[in-house]
Design an enzyme around this catalytic site. Structure first.
Site, PDB file in Angstrom:
ATOM      1  N   PHE A  23      30.247  40.164  48.385  1.00 55.29           N
ATOM      2  CA  PHE A  23      30.629  38.816  47.947  1.00 55.29           C
ATOM      3  C   PHE A  23      32.143  38.680  47.900  1.00 55.29           C
ATOM      4  N   TRP A  24      32.821  39.604  47.223  1.00 60.71           N
ATOM      5  CA  TRP A  24      34.257  39.448  47.016  1.00 60.71           C
ATOM      6  C   TRP A  24      35.047  39.515  48.320  1.00 60.71           C
ATOM      7  N   LEU A  51      30.892  34.880  31.814  1.00 57.18           N
ATOM      8  CA  LEU A  51      29.901  35.049  32.898  1.00 57.18           C
ATOM      9  C   LEU A  51      28.814  35.979  32.382  1.00 57.18           C
ATOM     10  N   SER A 104      21.141  42.215  39.081  1.00 54.33           N
ATOM     11  CA  SER A 104      21.096  42.754  40.447  1.00 54.33           C
ATOM     12  C   SER A 104      20.258  41.928  41.394  1.00 54.33           C
ATOM     13  N   LYS A 105      20.221  40.609  41.166  1.00 57.28           N
ATOM     14  CA  LYS A 105      19.539  39.691  42.085  1.00 57.28           C
ATOM     15  C   LYS A 105      20.558  38.790  42.786  1.00 57.28           C
ATOM     16  N   LEU A 111      22.690  36.842  41.513  1.00 61.15           N
ATOM     17  CA  LEU A 111      22.885  35.553  40.833  1.00 61.15           C
ATOM     18  C   LEU A 111      24.353  35.312  40.523  1.00 61.15           C
ATOM     19  N   ALA A 112      25.101  36.387  40.217  1.00 62.84           N
ATOM     20  CA  ALA A 112      26.513  36.201  39.834  1.00 62.84           C
ATOM     21  C   ALA A 112      27.313  35.496  40.937  1.00 62.84           C
ATOM     22  N   LEU A 132      40.347  35.579  26.022  1.00 64.90           N
ATOM     23  CA  LEU A 132      39.402  35.798  24.907  1.00 64.90           C
ATOM     24  C   LEU A 132      38.179  36.597  25.374  1.00 64.90           C
TER      25      LEU A 132
HETATM   26  C1  LIG Z   1      39.493  27.932  42.162  1.00 63.49           C
HETATM   27  C2  LIG Z   1      38.459  28.297  40.992  1.00 63.49           C
HETATM   28  C3  LIG Z   1      37.789  29.664  41.153  1.00 63.49           C
HETATM   29  C4  LIG Z   1      36.814  29.946  39.929  1.00 63.49           C
HETATM   30  C5  LIG Z   1      36.077  31.315  40.055  1.00 63.49           C
HETATM   31  C6  LIG Z   1      37.078  32.493  39.989  1.00 63.49           C
HETATM   32  C7  LIG Z   1      36.340  33.850  40.042  1.00 63.49           C
HETATM   33  C8  LIG Z   1      35.602  34.157  38.715  1.00 63.49           C
HETATM   34  C9  LIG Z   1      34.844  35.486  38.800  1.00 63.49           C
HETATM   35  C10 LIG Z   1      34.024  35.745  37.533  1.00 63.49           C
HETATM   36  C11 LIG Z   1      34.889  36.199  36.368  1.00 63.49           C
HETATM   37  C12 LIG Z   1      34.069  36.459  35.111  1.00 63.49           C
HETATM   38  C13 LIG Z   1      34.986  36.880  33.961  1.00 63.49           C
HETATM   39  C14 LIG Z   1      34.243  37.117  32.673  1.00 63.49           C
HETATM   40  O1  LIG Z   1      33.267  36.446  32.378  1.00 63.49           O
HETATM   41  C15 LIG Z   1      34.715  38.264  31.740  1.00 63.49           C
HETATM   42  S1  LIG Z   1      34.079  39.862  32.397  1.00 63.49           S
HETATM   43  C16 LIG Z   1      32.477  39.906  31.633  1.00 63.49           C
HETATM   44  C17 LIG Z   1      31.372  39.656  32.656  1.00 63.49           C
HETATM   45  N1  LIG Z   1      30.084  39.643  31.983  1.00 63.49           N
HETATM   46  C18 LIG Z   1      29.448  40.771  31.598  1.00 63.49           C
HETATM   47  O2  LIG Z   1      29.880  41.871  31.851  1.00 63.49           O
HETATM   48  C19 LIG Z   1      28.162  40.542  30.805  1.00 63.49           C
HETATM   49  C20 LIG Z   1      27.098  41.572  31.130  1.00 63.49           C
HETATM   50  N2  LIG Z   1      26.849  41.643  32.551  1.00 63.49           N
HETATM   51  C21 LIG Z   1      26.206  40.614  33.205  1.00 63.49           C
HETATM   52  O3  LIG Z   1      25.829  39.591  32.662  1.00 63.49           O
HETATM   53  C22 LIG Z   1      26.009  40.796  34.716  1.00 63.49           C
HETATM   54  O4  LIG Z   1      26.084  42.170  35.002  1.00 63.49           O
HETATM   55  C23 LIG Z   1      27.064  40.030  35.558  1.00 63.49           C
HETATM   56  C24 LIG Z   1      26.831  38.529  35.382  1.00 63.49           C
HETATM   57  C25 LIG Z   1      28.471  40.404  35.111  1.00 63.49           C
HETATM   58  C26 LIG Z   1      26.882  40.410  37.030  1.00 63.49           C
HETATM   59  O5  LIG Z   1      25.562  40.113  37.411  1.00 63.49           O
HETATM   60  P1  LIG Z   1      24.645  41.265  38.058  1.00 63.49           P
HETATM   61  O6  LIG Z   1      23.223  40.813  38.002  1.00 63.49           O
HETATM   62  O7  LIG Z   1      25.001  42.559  37.437  1.00 63.49           O
HETATM   63  O8  LIG Z   1      25.154  41.361  39.624  1.00 63.49           O
HETATM   64  P2  LIG Z   1      24.697  40.398  40.803  1.00 63.49           P
HETATM   65  O9  LIG Z   1      24.320  39.068  40.306  1.00 63.49           O
HETATM   66  O10 LIG Z   1      23.680  41.130  41.612  1.00 63.49           O
HETATM   67  O11 LIG Z   1      26.072  40.259  41.635  1.00 63.49           O
HETATM   68  C27 LIG Z   1      26.803  41.410  42.017  1.00 63.49           C
HETATM   69  C28 LIG Z   1      28.155  40.914  42.442  1.00 63.49           C
HETATM   70  O12 LIG Z   1      28.852  40.402  41.270  1.00 63.49           O
HETATM   71  C29 LIG Z   1      30.110  41.095  41.157  1.00 63.49           C
HETATM   72  N3  LIG Z   1      30.468  41.228  39.734  1.00 63.49           N
HETATM   73  C30 LIG Z   1      29.916  42.057  38.814  1.00 63.49           C
HETATM   74  N4  LIG Z   1      30.500  41.897  37.633  1.00 63.49           N
HETATM   75  C31 LIG Z   1      31.466  40.948  37.789  1.00 63.49           C
HETATM   76  C32 LIG Z   1      32.432  40.355  36.918  1.00 63.49           C
HETATM   77  N5  LIG Z   1      32.554  40.731  35.614  1.00 63.49           N
HETATM   78  N6  LIG Z   1      33.285  39.432  37.418  1.00 63.49           N
HETATM   79  C33 LIG Z   1      33.198  39.081  38.726  1.00 63.49           C
HETATM   80  N7  LIG Z   1      32.302  39.597  39.613  1.00 63.49           N
HETATM   81  C34 LIG Z   1      31.446  40.510  39.135  1.00 63.49           C
HETATM   82  C35 LIG Z   1      29.869  42.445  41.801  1.00 63.49           C
HETATM   83  O13 LIG Z   1      31.127  42.992  42.189  1.00 63.49           O
HETATM   84  C36 LIG Z   1      29.019  42.057  42.998  1.00 63.49           C
HETATM   85  O14 LIG Z   1      29.838  41.473  44.010  1.00 63.49           O
HETATM   86  P3  LIG Z   1      30.211  42.371  45.325  1.00 63.49           P
HETATM   87  O15 LIG Z   1      28.914  42.653  46.023  1.00 63.49           O
HETATM   88  O16 LIG Z   1      31.198  41.569  46.087  1.00 63.49           O
HETATM   89  O17 LIG Z   1      30.839  43.639  44.727  1.00 63.49           O
HETATM   90  C1  LIG Z   2      38.519  39.685  27.521  1.00 67.42           C
HETATM   91  N1  LIG Z   2      37.173  39.093  27.721  1.00 67.42           N
HETATM   92  C2  LIG Z   2      36.953  38.683  29.127  1.00 67.42           C
HETATM   93  C3  LIG Z   2      36.060  39.906  27.167  1.00 67.42           C
HETATM   94  C4  LIG Z   2      35.840  41.191  27.882  1.00 67.42           C
HETATM   95  N2  LIG Z   2      35.054  41.345  28.954  1.00 67.42           N
HETATM   96  N3  LIG Z   2      35.070  42.681  29.329  1.00 67.42           N
HETATM   97  C5  LIG Z   2      35.886  43.379  28.465  1.00 67.42           C
HETATM   98  C6  LIG Z   2      36.267  44.720  28.385  1.00 67.42           C
HETATM   99  C7  LIG Z   2      37.155  45.108  27.381  1.00 67.42           C
HETATM  100  C8  LIG Z   2      37.660  44.152  26.457  1.00 67.42           C
HETATM  101  C9  LIG Z   2      38.636  44.515  25.408  1.00 67.42           C
HETATM  102  C10 LIG Z   2      39.830  43.798  25.318  1.00 67.42           C
HETATM  103  C11 LIG Z   2      40.748  44.127  24.350  1.00 67.42           C
HETATM  104  C12 LIG Z   2      40.473  45.179  23.472  1.00 67.42           C
HETATM  105  F1  LIG Z   2      41.379  45.533  22.550  1.00 67.42           F
HETATM  106  C13 LIG Z   2      39.258  45.897  23.532  1.00 67.42           C
HETATM  107  C14 LIG Z   2      38.345  45.557  24.527  1.00 67.42           C
HETATM  108  O1  LIG Z   2      37.157  46.201  24.687  1.00 67.42           O
HETATM  109  C15 LIG Z   2      36.772  47.054  23.622  1.00 67.42           C
HETATM  110  C16 LIG Z   2      35.700  47.977  24.153  1.00 67.42           C
HETATM  111  N4  LIG Z   2      34.608  47.198  24.652  1.00 67.42           N
HETATM  112  C17 LIG Z   2      34.416  46.938  25.933  1.00 67.42           C
HETATM  113  C18 LIG Z   2      33.251  46.217  25.960  1.00 67.42           C
HETATM  114  N5  LIG Z   2      32.802  46.072  24.691  1.00 67.42           N
HETATM  115  C19 LIG Z   2      33.666  46.669  23.885  1.00 67.42           C
HETATM  116  C20 LIG Z   2      37.266  42.832  26.523  1.00 67.42           C
HETATM  117  C21 LIG Z   2      36.387  42.455  27.531  1.00 67.42           C
END
Ligand SMILES: CCCCCCCCCCCCCC(=O)CSCCNC(=O)CCNC(=O)[C@H](O)C(C)(C)COP(=O)(O)OP(=O)(O)OC[C@H]1O[C@@H](n2cnc3c(N)ncnc32)[C@H](O)[C@@H]1OP(=O)(O)O
Ligand SMILES: CN(C)Cc1n[nH]c2ccc(-c3ccc(F)cc3OCCn3ccnc3)cc12
Length: 392
Positions: free
Chosen positions: A8-9, A143, A151-152, A154-155, A392
């Site tokens: 995707f990326w 997100l 892993s479907k 959806l992201a 945040l």
């Molecule tokens: C001009 C405007 C532009 C606006 C948009 C800008 C961009 C905004 C981007 C978003 C910024 C969000 C920031 C944010 O919210 C803060 S980071 C926190 C993200 N959320 C979580 O970690 C929550 C727990 N995890 C989940 O819910 C799922 O695992 C998620 C939904 C993370 C992935 O769902 P999944 O069921 O596990 O995976 P698939 O659906 O099968 O998709 C796999 C694809 O998703 C790529 N992936 C995985 N994690 C990612 C992440 N954190 N950012 C971006 N991409 C991420 C991965 O590299 C792969 O792509 P690839 O095949 O290319 O490697």
């Molecule tokens: C930023 N915002 C997007 C949420 C977010 N997403 N992913 C993360 C991974 C680290 C931190 C983070 C940022 C600042 C900090 F002092 C400690 C942190 O994480 C603690 C350890 N941890 C990781 C996950 N759960 C607990 C935030 C985030």
């Protein structure tokens, strides 16, 4: 067959890992040529047939509960799956209703039959300065795909859909952070933790008793004064907004990436809100503000611990010290957080934080937070101390 890494990326206007080392540096700035709003795809992207898009109204008491419930059960966990972020409803409203927000960027996915919210992604408008360019961007956050639907692919659909909706509002860049490595980090920051309630942190397994230390000695090590050290430090109030805006605006100038914040945004982000954000100021001459310290409230659920269900964590936000040493100001932040019953105070090694982390007894965390830009190229990675923006 091996899955293509970043399938995707690699289709997105972001700096790729494979970017030619030898090729002459491409110009910094927008990666895609400017587009017109009228050329943006009008239809939402296609979801699997069992699911439908929805827009979440964060002002609706029921809908904010649905977003809260999805996140509290399915959002980010630490690497050992011991803790999961537990953003509160009030915090989510605060984070999603920044001045100029639109509910069109609060995107949900529901199961057609049950109407259950199974995924979410959000954007809020921001003006972000990247070196000398001030760019209107979307800050993308929260997100989340339900654990049962992982892993479907959806992201990518969620990311394409919010990209489309941001384009419809004539915005072509975004900023986001993640604990995972994606193409291609703008900056890679470490997080640090300062124990405030060491006994609880050890009981729940967040910290471990050092081998040469007793619990009593550990409690003594992290003990803090009952009252702040800085004379006159007090909670920020509405009359401080113009002076705090001036102080923060001047302070943020020195970083390579930082938000450009209006008085309205400063008021929204920094005026104290119980259980959400705490801000303290030291007054200067003639209504000026010489110092600010602030931290936000983000508890984590403790997964599967019968005795303690939540870890109360404070996260360093924006801190400016001009009349007292930064170490003293941050010691006051620790004291004030301890008074508010926080268990731990977290900080990234961004801004000037490296200057106090070790002296104030922070310990390094076990992971990183990576900063990313969408559709904006910078030819060099930034050092954490060049980052002024807190996500945040
Ligand atoms: C001009 C405007 C532009 C606006 C948009 C800008 C961009 C905004 C981007 C978003 C910024 C969000 C920031 C944010 O919210 C803060 S980071 C926190 C993200 N959320 C979580 O970690 C929550 C727990 N995890 C989940 O819910 C799922 O695992 C998620 C939904 C993370 C992935 O769902 P999944 O069921 O596990 O995976 P698939 O659906 O099968 O998709 C796999 C694809 O998703 C790529 N992936 C995985 N994690 C990612 C992440 N954190 N950012 C971006 N991409 C991420 C991965 O590299 C792969 O792509 P690839 O095949 O290319 O490697
Ligand atoms: C930023 N915002 C997007 C949420 C977010 N997403 N992913 C993360 C991974 C680290 C931190 C983070 C940022 C600042 C900090 F002092 C400690 C942190 O994480 C603690 C350890 N941890 C990781 C996950 N759960 C607990 C935030 C985030």
């Amino acid at each position: 067959a091996a899955k293509a890494a970043h399938a995707f990326w690699e289709t997105q206007p972001v700096t790729q890992f494979s970017a030619e080392r030898s090729a002459p540096e491409l110009p910094e700035g927008a990666i895609q040529p400017p587009q017109k709003v009228e050329d943006v795809r009008q239809e939402p992207y296609k979801l699997p047939s069992a699911y439908e898009w929805c827009t979440c109204d964060v002002n609706d008491a029921q809908e904010i509960v649905e977003v809260y419930t999805l996140l509290t059960n399915n959002y980010v966990e630490d690497d050992d799956n011991m803790f999961r972020f537990d953003y509160s409803k009030e915090f989510l409203r605060w984070a999603l209703k920044l001045p100029g927000y639109t509910s069109q960027w609060h995107i949900g996915v529901r199961a057609k039959t049950s109407k259950k919210l199974v995924a979410f992604i959000s954007g809020v408008p921001a003006r972000i300065r990247v070196q000398s360019a001030v760019v209107r961007m979307a800050e993308i956050n929260f997100l989340c795909v339900h654990k049962k639907l992982r892993s479907k692919r959806l992201a990518p659909v969620l990311i394409r859909e919010i990209t489309r909706r941001v384009h419809l509002r004539d915005t072509w860049q975004a900023v986001y952070t993640a604990g995972v490595v994606l193409p291609k980090p703008l900056a890679t920051c470490r997080y640090w933790h300062r124990s405030l309630n060491p006994k609880k942190l050890i009981d729940v397994g967040f910290s471990r008793l050092a081998r040469n230390m007793t619990m009593a000695r550990t409690i003594k090590l992290y003990k803090l004064p009952e009252q702040p050290l800085s004379p006159g430090i007090r909670p920020m109030h509405p009359a401080d907004v113009p002076a705090v805006t001036a102080l923060v605006t001047t302070y943020l100038q020195q970083f390579a990436i930082a938000p450009v914040l209006s008085e309205e945004e400063i008021a929204h982000l920094l005026l104290p809100a119980a259980g959400v954000v705490s801000s303290y100021v030291i007054g200067g001459e003639g209504g000026r503000v010489s110092d600010l310290c602030s931290f936000y409230t983000l508890p984590s659920s403790i997964i599967g611990n019968p005795e303690h269900s939540t870890l109360k964590a404070a996260y360093s936000f924006y801190n400016v010290a001009t009349s007292v040493p930064l170490e003293q100001l941050m010691t006051d932040a620790l004291i004030l957080a301890k008074q508010d019953d926080f268990d731990v105070f977290n900080a990234l090694d961004i801004q000037h934080n490296e200057a106090f982390l070790k002296d104030l007894k922070f310990g390094p965390g076990d992971g990183f937070l990576h900063y990313y830009l969408y559709n904006w190229r910078l030819n060099k990675e930034l050092q954490p101390r060049q980052v002024g923006l807190v996500m945040l």
